[in-house]
Design a protein around this motif. Sequence first.
Motif, PDB file in Angstrom:
ATOM      1  N   ARG A   1      41.019  47.554  39.960  1.00  0.00           N
ATOM      2  CA  ARG A   1      41.157  46.101  39.768  1.00  0.00           C
ATOM      3  C   ARG A   1      42.516  45.786  39.175  1.00  0.00           C
ATOM      4  NH1 ARG A   1      36.409  46.382  36.604  1.00  0.00           N
ATOM      5  NH2 ARG A   1      37.465  45.290  34.937  1.00  0.00           N
TER       6      ARG A   1
ATOM      7  N   GLU B   1      33.448  48.976  30.251  1.00  0.00           N
ATOM      8  CA  GLU B   1      33.940  49.565  31.508  1.00  0.00           C
ATOM      9  C   GLU B   1      33.456  51.009  31.657  1.00  0.00           C
ATOM     10  OE1 GLU B   1      35.250  47.906  33.882  1.00  0.00           O
ATOM     11  OE2 GLU B   1      36.154  46.162  32.961  1.00  0.00           O
TER      12      GLU B   1
ATOM     13  N   GLU C   1      47.165  47.088  44.967  1.00  0.00           N
ATOM     14  CA  GLU C   1      45.799  47.612  45.017  1.00  0.00           C
ATOM     15  C   GLU C   1      45.690  48.777  45.997  1.00  0.00           C
ATOM     16  OE1 GLU C   1      43.555  44.041  45.663  1.00  0.00           O
ATOM     17  OE2 GLU C   1      44.054  43.317  43.660  1.00  0.00           O
TER      18      GLU C   1
ATOM     19  N   PHE D   1      40.201  43.529  29.257  1.00  0.00           N
ATOM     20  CA  PHE D   1      39.040  44.326  29.608  1.00  0.00           C
ATOM     21  C   PHE D   1      38.447  44.925  28.347  1.00  0.00           C
ATOM     22  CE2 PHE D   1      42.905  46.833  30.179  1.00  0.00           C
ATOM     23  CZ  PHE D   1      42.675  47.911  29.357  1.00  0.00           C
TER      24      PHE D   1
ATOM     25  N   VAL E   1      41.974  49.787  35.857  1.00  0.00           N
ATOM     26  CA  VAL E   1      42.060  48.347  35.612  1.00  0.00           C
ATOM     27  C   VAL E   1      43.469  48.101  35.089  1.00  0.00           C
ATOM     28  CG1 VAL E   1      41.160  46.352  34.364  1.00  0.00           C
ATOM     29  CG2 VAL E   1      39.608  48.226  35.000  1.00  0.00           C
TER      30      VAL E   1
ATOM     31  N   GLU F   1      36.543  52.279  41.387  1.00  0.00           N
ATOM     32  CA  GLU F   1      36.904  50.879  41.210  1.00  0.00           C
ATOM     33  C   GLU F   1      38.356  50.772  40.804  1.00  0.00           C
ATOM     34  OE1 GLU F   1      35.481  47.050  38.616  1.00  0.00           O
ATOM     35  OE2 GLU F   1      33.963  48.462  39.309  1.00  0.00           O
TER      36      GLU F   1
ATOM     37  N   ARG G   1      46.359  45.121  34.172  1.00  0.00           N
ATOM     38  CA  ARG G   1      46.596  43.696  33.947  1.00  0.00           C
ATOM     39  C   ARG G   1      47.976  43.292  34.445  1.00  0.00           C
ATOM     40  NH1 ARG G   1      45.611  42.036  28.092  1.00  0.00           N
ATOM     41  NH2 ARG G   1      45.783  39.990  29.076  1.00  0.00           N
TER      42      ARG G   1
ATOM     43  N   GLN H   1      44.130  42.429  37.392  1.00  0.00           N
ATOM     44  CA  GLN H   1      43.635  41.158  36.862  1.00  0.00           C
ATOM     45  C   GLN H   1      44.522  40.651  35.738  1.00  0.00           C
ATOM     46  OE1 GLN H   1      39.860  42.948  35.720  1.00  0.00           O
ATOM     47  NE2 GLN H   1      40.394  42.757  33.533  1.00  0.00           N
TER      48      GLN H   1
END
Length: 159
Positions: free
Chosen positions: A13, A24, A67, A19, A89, A11, A91, A15
């Motif tokens: 992400r 997670e 990404e 988080f 992940v 995964e 930010r 964002q």
Amino acid sequence: MSEGFTKFFNEVRVQQGDFDLGAEVARMRAGDPRIGAVVSFVGTVRDMNEGAKVAELELEHYPEMTERALRDIVAQARARWPLYGALVVHRVGPMAPMAQIVLVAASAAHRGEAFAACEFIMDYLKTEAPFWKKEQTPEGARWVDARVSDDAARAKWAC
């Protein structure tokens, strides 16, 4: 390999919102009995950089390009180590000091592979992922330049 678990948790992400590290990692493990190690790294916003007080850090990016770069970095890690999962992940947007910026996690049967993969992903992320950082300081806004130390950290993985 345990029966029924051939899937790789993957995964990536990008964002604006925060988080939850524990949640997670729990999702990443998801009852997979093959996992003997999960290594995670969380990067946070510092209140000082290059001798100046930082009131806010803002990260900008090109969504699809960013990404794609992160997925490619994870694929490179998977090619080097026998991983069961990888999670990134990251930010974007404005963040105050102490805010979480990035989470990188890797799972494997053994800690050595998980540690190495996590460090590799982070070192490549710092140099290869298209993020731009702008800090708000008492002297005004300034863009943050790439660091020589980040390039040196990435260079150790060349083979």
